[in-house]
Design an enzyme around this catalytic site. Structure first.
Site, PDB file in Angstrom:
ATOM      1  N   ASP A  11       0.865  -1.180   0.000  1.00 11.45           N
ATOM      2  CA  ASP A  11       0.000   0.000   0.000  1.00 11.45           C
ATOM      3  C   ASP A  11       0.899   1.226   0.000  1.00 11.45           C
ATOM      4  O   ASP A  11       2.098   1.137   0.244  1.00 11.45           O
ATOM      5  CB  ASP A  11      -0.878  -0.014   1.269  1.00 11.45           C
ATOM      6  CG  ASP A  11      -1.765   1.225   1.378  1.00 11.45           C
ATOM      7  OD1 ASP A  11      -2.368   1.614   0.368  1.00 11.45           O
ATOM      8  OD2 ASP A  11      -1.840   1.824   2.473  1.00 11.45           O
ATOM      9  N   SER A  12       0.298   2.394  -0.262  1.00 10.27           N
ATOM     10  CA  SER A  12       1.059   3.644  -0.190  1.00 10.27           C
ATOM     11  C   SER A  12       1.497   3.956   1.240  1.00 10.27           C
ATOM     12  O   SER A  12       2.381   4.772   1.443  1.00 10.27           O
ATOM     13  CB  SER A  12       0.196   4.794  -0.713  1.00 10.27           C
ATOM     14  OG  SER A  12      -0.992   4.875   0.039  1.00 10.27           O
ATOM     15  N   TYR A  43      -0.604   8.414  -2.315  1.00  5.45           N
ATOM     16  CA  TYR A  43      -0.680   8.225  -3.760  1.00  5.45           C
ATOM     17  C   TYR A  43      -1.917   8.923  -4.346  1.00  5.45           C
ATOM     18  O   TYR A  43      -1.948   9.238  -5.533  1.00  5.45           O
ATOM     19  CB  TYR A  43      -0.804   6.742  -4.112  1.00  5.45           C
ATOM     20  CG  TYR A  43       0.455   5.916  -3.993  1.00  5.45           C
ATOM     21  CD1 TYR A  43       1.649   6.461  -3.522  1.00  5.45           C
ATOM     22  CD2 TYR A  43       0.454   4.575  -4.369  1.00  5.45           C
ATOM     23  CE1 TYR A  43       2.795   5.680  -3.427  1.00  5.45           C
ATOM     24  CE2 TYR A  43       1.600   3.792  -4.285  1.00  5.45           C
ATOM     25  CZ  TYR A  43       2.768   4.348  -3.813  1.00  5.45           C
ATOM     26  OH  TYR A  43       3.890   3.575  -3.730  1.00  5.45           O
ATOM     27  N   GLY A  44      -2.931   9.122  -3.526  1.00  6.36           N
ATOM     28  CA  GLY A  44      -4.263   9.506  -4.004  1.00  6.36           C
ATOM     29  C   GLY A  44      -4.340  10.816  -4.762  1.00  6.36           C
ATOM     30  O   GLY A  44      -5.313  11.095  -5.454  1.00  6.36           O
ATOM     31  N   CYS A  74      -4.227  -1.173  -2.161  1.00  8.73           N
ATOM     32  CA  CYS A  74      -4.373   0.282  -2.256  1.00  8.73           C
ATOM     33  C   CYS A  74      -5.264   0.521  -3.464  1.00  8.73           C
ATOM     34  O   CYS A  74      -4.973   0.026  -4.562  1.00  8.73           O
ATOM     35  CB  CYS A  74      -2.989   0.910  -2.472  1.00  8.73           C
ATOM     36  SG  CYS A  74      -3.010   2.651  -2.936  1.00  8.73           S
ATOM     37  N   ASN A  75      -6.355   1.230  -3.255  1.00  5.19           N
ATOM     38  CA  ASN A  75      -7.296   1.452  -4.347  1.00  5.19           C
ATOM     39  C   ASN A  75      -6.666   2.235  -5.491  1.00  5.19           C
ATOM     40  O   ASN A  75      -6.841   1.906  -6.659  1.00  5.19           O
ATOM     41  CB  ASN A  75      -8.528   2.198  -3.832  1.00  5.19           C
ATOM     42  CG  ASN A  75      -9.482   1.301  -3.081  1.00  5.19           C
ATOM     43  OD1 ASN A  75     -10.390   0.742  -3.654  1.00  5.19           O
ATOM     44  ND2 ASN A  75      -9.255   1.128  -1.783  1.00  5.19           N
ATOM     45  N   THR A  76      -5.917   3.288  -5.145  1.00  2.00           N
ATOM     46  CA  THR A  76      -5.317   4.127  -6.178  1.00  2.00           C
ATOM     47  C   THR A  76      -4.341   3.310  -7.026  1.00  2.00           C
ATOM     48  O   THR A  76      -4.380   3.352  -8.262  1.00  2.00           O
ATOM     49  CB  THR A  76      -4.596   5.322  -5.540  1.00  2.00           C
ATOM     50  OG1 THR A  76      -5.526   6.041  -4.721  1.00  2.00           O
ATOM     51  CG2 THR A  76      -4.029   6.248  -6.585  1.00  2.00           C
ATOM     52  N   GLU A 153      -5.703   9.803   9.694  1.00  2.00           N
ATOM     53  CA  GLU A 153      -4.330   9.689  10.207  1.00  2.00           C
ATOM     54  C   GLU A 153      -4.103  10.610  11.401  1.00  2.00           C
ATOM     55  O   GLU A 153      -3.210  10.381  12.210  1.00  2.00           O
ATOM     56  CB  GLU A 153      -3.322   9.955   9.088  1.00  2.00           C
ATOM     57  CG  GLU A 153      -3.509   8.931   7.980  1.00  2.00           C
ATOM     58  CD  GLU A 153      -2.265   8.552   7.224  1.00  2.00           C
ATOM     59  OE1 GLU A 153      -1.237   9.234   7.359  1.00  2.00           O
ATOM     60  OE2 GLU A 153      -2.334   7.550   6.482  1.00  2.00           O
ATOM     61  N   CYS A 185     -11.304   3.407  -0.464  1.00  2.00           N
ATOM     62  CA  CYS A 185      -9.951   3.740   0.000  1.00  2.00           C
ATOM     63  C   CYS A 185      -9.766   2.971   1.299  1.00  2.00           C
ATOM     64  O   CYS A 185     -10.702   2.891   2.111  1.00  2.00           O
ATOM     65  CB  CYS A 185      -9.820   5.238   0.236  1.00  2.00           C
ATOM     66  SG  CYS A 185      -8.308   5.700   1.125  1.00  2.00           S
ATOM     67  N   THR A 186      -8.591   2.416   1.487  1.00  2.00           N
ATOM     68  CA  THR A 186      -8.395   1.517   2.639  1.00  2.00           C
ATOM     69  C   THR A 186      -8.506   2.219   3.989  1.00  2.00           C
ATOM     70  O   THR A 186      -8.636   1.554   5.018  1.00  2.00           O
ATOM     71  CB  THR A 186      -7.012   0.823   2.544  1.00  2.00           C
ATOM     72  OG1 THR A 186      -6.028   1.829   2.339  1.00  2.00           O
ATOM     73  CG2 THR A 186      -6.992  -0.168   1.405  1.00  2.00           C
ATOM     74  N   HIS A 187      -8.454   3.557   3.997  1.00  2.00           N
ATOM     75  CA  HIS A 187      -8.651   4.270   5.273  1.00  2.00           C
ATOM     76  C   HIS A 187     -10.131   4.350   5.664  1.00  2.00           C
ATOM     77  O   HIS A 187     -10.455   4.537   6.826  1.00  2.00           O
ATOM     78  CB  HIS A 187      -8.140   5.714   5.175  1.00  2.00           C
ATOM     79  CG  HIS A 187      -6.652   5.862   5.257  1.00  2.00           C
ATOM     80  ND1 HIS A 187      -5.824   5.469   4.247  1.00  2.00           N
ATOM     81  CD2 HIS A 187      -5.858   6.382   6.222  1.00  2.00           C
ATOM     82  CE1 HIS A 187      -4.566   5.752   4.585  1.00  2.00           C
ATOM     83  NE2 HIS A 187      -4.559   6.301   5.774  1.00  2.00           N
TER      84      HIS A 187
END
Lengths: 270, 270
Positions: A11-12, A43-44, A74-76, A153, A185-187
């Site tokens: 992931d980023s 990355y987004g 990571c979706n992006t 974050e 998005c993973t967040h």
């Protein structure tokens, strides 16, 4: 290929740990090598060319770890690089977008699906594309939510400021009569309860991490690569491109056990 | 050294344009080469080792442009790399921290100064160190404000959400009886009116960009490097590591004229 070789997950940054956690739950016998690109996160907001260059470096790093499969958690990165990377490597590769799109397409009753994600993922148009390839009649409504990652974050997952921002981002989607919302998005699964409160309980939230873990199991089975149960426990290794201590603190708040060591590597050398 | 060579100015992204703008105002005869590291932005949450590696690459790029001086127009990069870079290059180098610290030390009446900046700049402890080296009696109170950059980049410079976040970040500083507050990140001057409203008009806000531009003029003069007035206009060139179009839009909202082209380079190759 050694079936007990690890699965590479990247992931980023820290977000992909929500996917790693799901793999640990669904496929507890698998060893993992996780890489978080914390030196170049996020990355987004970046371009396809840049993200592809970064992902190729990460894949080369994972190849040095002799991984038997790769999860783009990571979706992006999935949106911009999965098709290219699949052609370039010898091991099976899975991203988070197709599994998430598939679940949403199967779950919707009224045929109206929402997607929230980073600017880059939304710009890629890949969620609508995959969903429509499964069923051309489905309608997809997208919205980029660039502040969600920094807010998560900063730890403001249950804060009225985040809720206010979320209400603004979701205002348009609330008018679209969707019955399914992809957390692209993973967040975002960390904001699940707030997003559910805003959208209403009748809107089903899809977390692609869960379906990706299931998808990984199928992919390994198809390729006869599922780990054999051994006397020794599977090994989970963690690598980042910066800030090992900070990563460890976040990881320990997400994973079901405390990780001991995180290694820092210079990803630009790969 | 050619006195009409350009000055190199760099930042992790767009924020350093507030410094470039000030140089254009204070030293309009100087040509500039601006580099924004948009592929790896932000720096404020990253480690010293990573930032130093990035800055060395940027300096090597600027050297290919034969710059006569270098401005580190980023507080985080100045905090972590100025002393090292000064020793490694042949041209004069100036950062934004010393000029900002000097102005604050000279401006305070009651000897109590606040500093707001990124996590990395605050962790470096360089603002307090420089201020106390100028006058050991001064007291410095610091606060990291990690959400300010994403909020500014989302355009929420005059929004109650940003004001709510700002009130939380500044609550401690409001109790410290400071009469001077350093805006220790190049994005923060864009929040100036809001920050002034929260802290009160009796608290003077210091924008290091202004003093850095003045400092650059002195530095060039000391080294007999001020540009000669020529018949041709000075040239301003803009380079980024990603997202040229996005950079151009932001730049044109900040600079006194519209820039025409922005070049994308692969900074990892330097």
């Amino acid at each position: 290929m050694n079936v007990n070789a690890p699965v590479g997950v990247f992931d980023s940054g820290v977000g992909g740990l929500t996917v790693a956690r799901e793999i640990m739950r669904q496929a507890p016998e698998e060893s993992l090598v996780y890489f978080g690109d914390t030196a170049r996160v996020p990355y987004g907001s970046k371009s396809r060319d840049t993200i592809l260059r970064y992902v190729r470096q990460i894949v080369r790093f994972l190849e040095t770890k002799e991984v038997k499969a790769i999860v783009i958690a990571c979706n992006t990165a999935s949106a911009y690089t999965l098709e290219t990377i699949e052609k370039e490597v010898d091991v099976p590769v899975i991203g988070v977008i197709k599994p998430g799109a598939k679940t949403a397409a199967e779950s919707t009753v009224n045929g109206r699906i929402g997607v929230i994600a980073t600017e880059a993922t939304i710009s890629s148009g890949l969620y609508p594309k995959f969903i429509r390839s499964l069923n051309p009649k489905l309608k997809v409504f997208s919205k980029a939510c660039p502040l969600f990652c920094p807010l998560v974050e900063e730890g403001l997952t249950h804060d009225f400021v985040t809720e206010e921002i979320a209400r603004r981002y979701l205002a348009d989607l609330q008018q679209k009569d969707i019955d399914t919302l992809i957390l692209g998005c993973t967040h975002y699964p960390l904001l699940r309860s707030m997003l559910s409160r805003i959208m209403g309980v009748e809107v089903q939230l899809v977390n692609p991490a869960y379906e990706t873990a299931i998808g990984l199991k199928h992919l390994l089975a198809e390729n006869h690569l599922n780990a054999q149960k051994l006397d020794v426990d599977p090994v989970h290794e963690f690598y980042v491109s910066d800030g090992a201590e900070k990563f460890k603190i976040f990881a320990n708040s997400i994973l079901p056990y405390d990780i001991k060591t995180t290694h820092v590597i210079n990803i630009e050398e790969y």
